[in-house]
Design an enzyme around this catalytic site. Structure first.
Site, short mmCIF file in Angstrom:
data_model
loop_
_atom_site.label_atom_id
_atom_site.label_comp_id
_atom_site.label_asym_id
_atom_site.label_seq_id
_atom_site.Cartn_x
_atom_site.Cartn_y
_atom_site.Cartn_z
N GLU A 98 15.45 65.87 -38.86
CA GLU A 98 16.13 66.63 -37.83
C GLU A 98 15.94 65.91 -36.51
O GLU A 98 14.87 65.43 -36.21
CB GLU A 98 15.51 68.02 -37.68
N TYR A 135 18.27 56.04 -35.58
CA TYR A 135 18.56 56.52 -36.93
C TYR A 135 19.93 56.05 -37.42
O TYR A 135 20.10 55.71 -38.59
CB TYR A 135 18.46 58.04 -36.99
C1 LIG Z 1 12.91 57.56 -30.18
C2 LIG Z 1 11.68 56.64 -30.04
C3 LIG Z 1 10.72 56.94 -31.17
C4 LIG Z 1 12.14 55.18 -30.11
O1 LIG Z 1 10.99 54.35 -30.08
P1 LIG Z 1 11.05 52.80 -29.67
O2 LIG Z 1 9.86 52.12 -30.24
O3 LIG Z 1 11.28 52.68 -28.22
O4 LIG Z 1 12.37 52.31 -30.44
P2 LIG Z 1 12.73 50.79 -30.84
O5 LIG Z 1 12.27 49.87 -29.75
O6 LIG Z 1 12.26 50.51 -32.21
O7 LIG Z 1 14.31 50.86 -30.79
C5 LIG Z 1 15.10 50.77 -31.94
C6 LIG Z 1 16.53 51.13 -31.59
O8 LIG Z 1 16.62 52.50 -31.20
C7 LIG Z 1 17.60 52.64 -30.16
N1 LIG Z 1 16.96 53.07 -28.92
C8 LIG Z 1 15.62 53.18 -28.69
N2 LIG Z 1 15.40 53.64 -27.44
C9 LIG Z 1 16.63 53.85 -26.89
C10 LIG Z 1 17.07 54.35 -25.64
N3 LIG Z 1 16.19 54.72 -24.69
N4 LIG Z 1 18.39 54.45 -25.42
C11 LIG Z 1 19.28 54.08 -26.36
N5 LIG Z 1 18.92 53.58 -27.57
C12 LIG Z 1 17.62 53.48 -27.84
C13 LIG Z 1 18.23 51.27 -29.99
O9 LIG Z 1 19.30 51.20 -30.90
C14 LIG Z 1 17.08 50.38 -30.42
O10 LIG Z 1 17.51 49.11 -30.82
P3 LIG Z 1 17.63 47.93 -29.72
O11 LIG Z 1 16.35 47.95 -28.93
O12 LIG Z 1 17.80 46.71 -30.57
O13 LIG Z 1 18.78 48.30 -28.88
C15 LIG Z 1 10.99 56.86 -28.66
O14 LIG Z 1 11.96 56.80 -27.64
C16 LIG Z 1 10.24 58.17 -28.54
O15 LIG Z 1 9.08 58.29 -28.90
N6 LIG Z 1 10.94 59.21 -28.02
C17 LIG Z 1 10.34 60.54 -27.85
C18 LIG Z 1 10.09 61.20 -29.19
C19 LIG Z 1 11.34 61.30 -30.05
O16 LIG Z 1 12.42 61.59 -29.56
N7 LIG Z 1 11.18 61.03 -31.36
C20 LIG Z 1 12.24 61.15 -32.33
C21 LIG Z 1 12.34 62.57 -32.73
S1 LIG Z 1 13.43 62.82 -34.12
#
Ligand SMILES: CC(C)(COP(=O)(O)OP(=O)(O)OC[C@H]1O[C@@H](n2cnc3c(N)ncnc32)[C@H](O)[C@@H]1OP(=O)(O)O)[C@@H](O)C(=O)NCCC(=O)NCCS
Length: 149
Positions: A105, A117
């Site tokens: 979710e 995702y």
């Molecule tokens: C979502 C989250 C886990 C992503 O973690 P992250 O380590 O920064 O992600 P990654 O560096 O592996 O990014 C992978 C891809 O996700 C997408 N992405 C990650 N952060 C993004 C942002 N701020 N805006 C748009 N796309 C994003 C991009 O497609 C990215 O690929 P790219 O860097 O080649 O463009 C992080 O932002 C987080 O902890 N958010 C708060 C908690 C949350 O929302 N968790 C998910 C709940 S379902």
């Protein structure tokens, strides 16, 4: 980041994970919450980081299906590929254990997570209206996403 290790999540990670979770979500989970999850059948977790854990994923496996319970990366370590590595690693492990599909979710307005995702092959299969309670905003919808493993 090349020196990132992905390791199994164990109860002693609880404090670090609770701290990361607290700055990542509106409804924080305590160290005890993590410890409790880890005692439940089918729950598997992974942490990522170079040194201390900087991100983690928690999943639950039931027969041939699995769900992502939570995934978060420390704000200081975001956009370095940690979440993608955690997700890839977790999905590969599920596949090796014979799981056929994974669900999760995500808040409909969570742009970062939805992009992550979608890039990993998850597609929407449902919507739960008003699923997320929020402090100073109306409840937010959850999208249910699914992908084959
Ligand atoms: C979502 C989250 C886990 C992503 O973690 P992250 O380590 O920064 O992600 P990654 O560096 O592996 O990014 C992978 C891809 O996700 C997408 N992405 C990650 N952060 C993004 C942002 N701020 N805006 C748009 N796309 C994003 C991009 O497609 C990215 O690929 P790219 O860097 O080649 O463009 C992080 O932002 C987080 O902890 N958010 C708060 C908690 C949350 O929302 N968790 C998910 C709940 S379902």
């Amino acid at each position: 980041v090349t020196s990132v290790a992905i390791l199994p999540l164990v109860p002693c990670h609880g404090d670090t994970l609770a701290a990361i979770h607290a700055v990542s979500f509106a409804e924080p989970w305590s160290t005890a919450d993590f410890a409790r999850f880890l005692t439940q059948p089918g729950v598997i977790g992974w942490v990522a980081g170079s040194g201390d854990a900087q991100g983690f994923i928690l999943l639950r496996r039931a027969a041939e299906e699995a769900e992502v319970l939570t995934l978060a990366v420390d704000p200081a370590a975001r956009r370095q590929g940690l979440a993608r590595r955690l997700l890839d690693h977790a999905l590969e492990d599920l596949r090796a254990r014979g799981c056929a599909a994974c669900f999760l979710e995500v808040a409909a307005d969570n742009v970062a997570a939805r992009a992550l995702y979608a890039a990993s092959g998850f597609a929407p299969c449902g919507r739960r209206r008003g699923y997320y309670r929020r402090a100073n905003a109306p409840p937010g919808d959850a999208l249910v996403l699914r992908r084959d493993l």
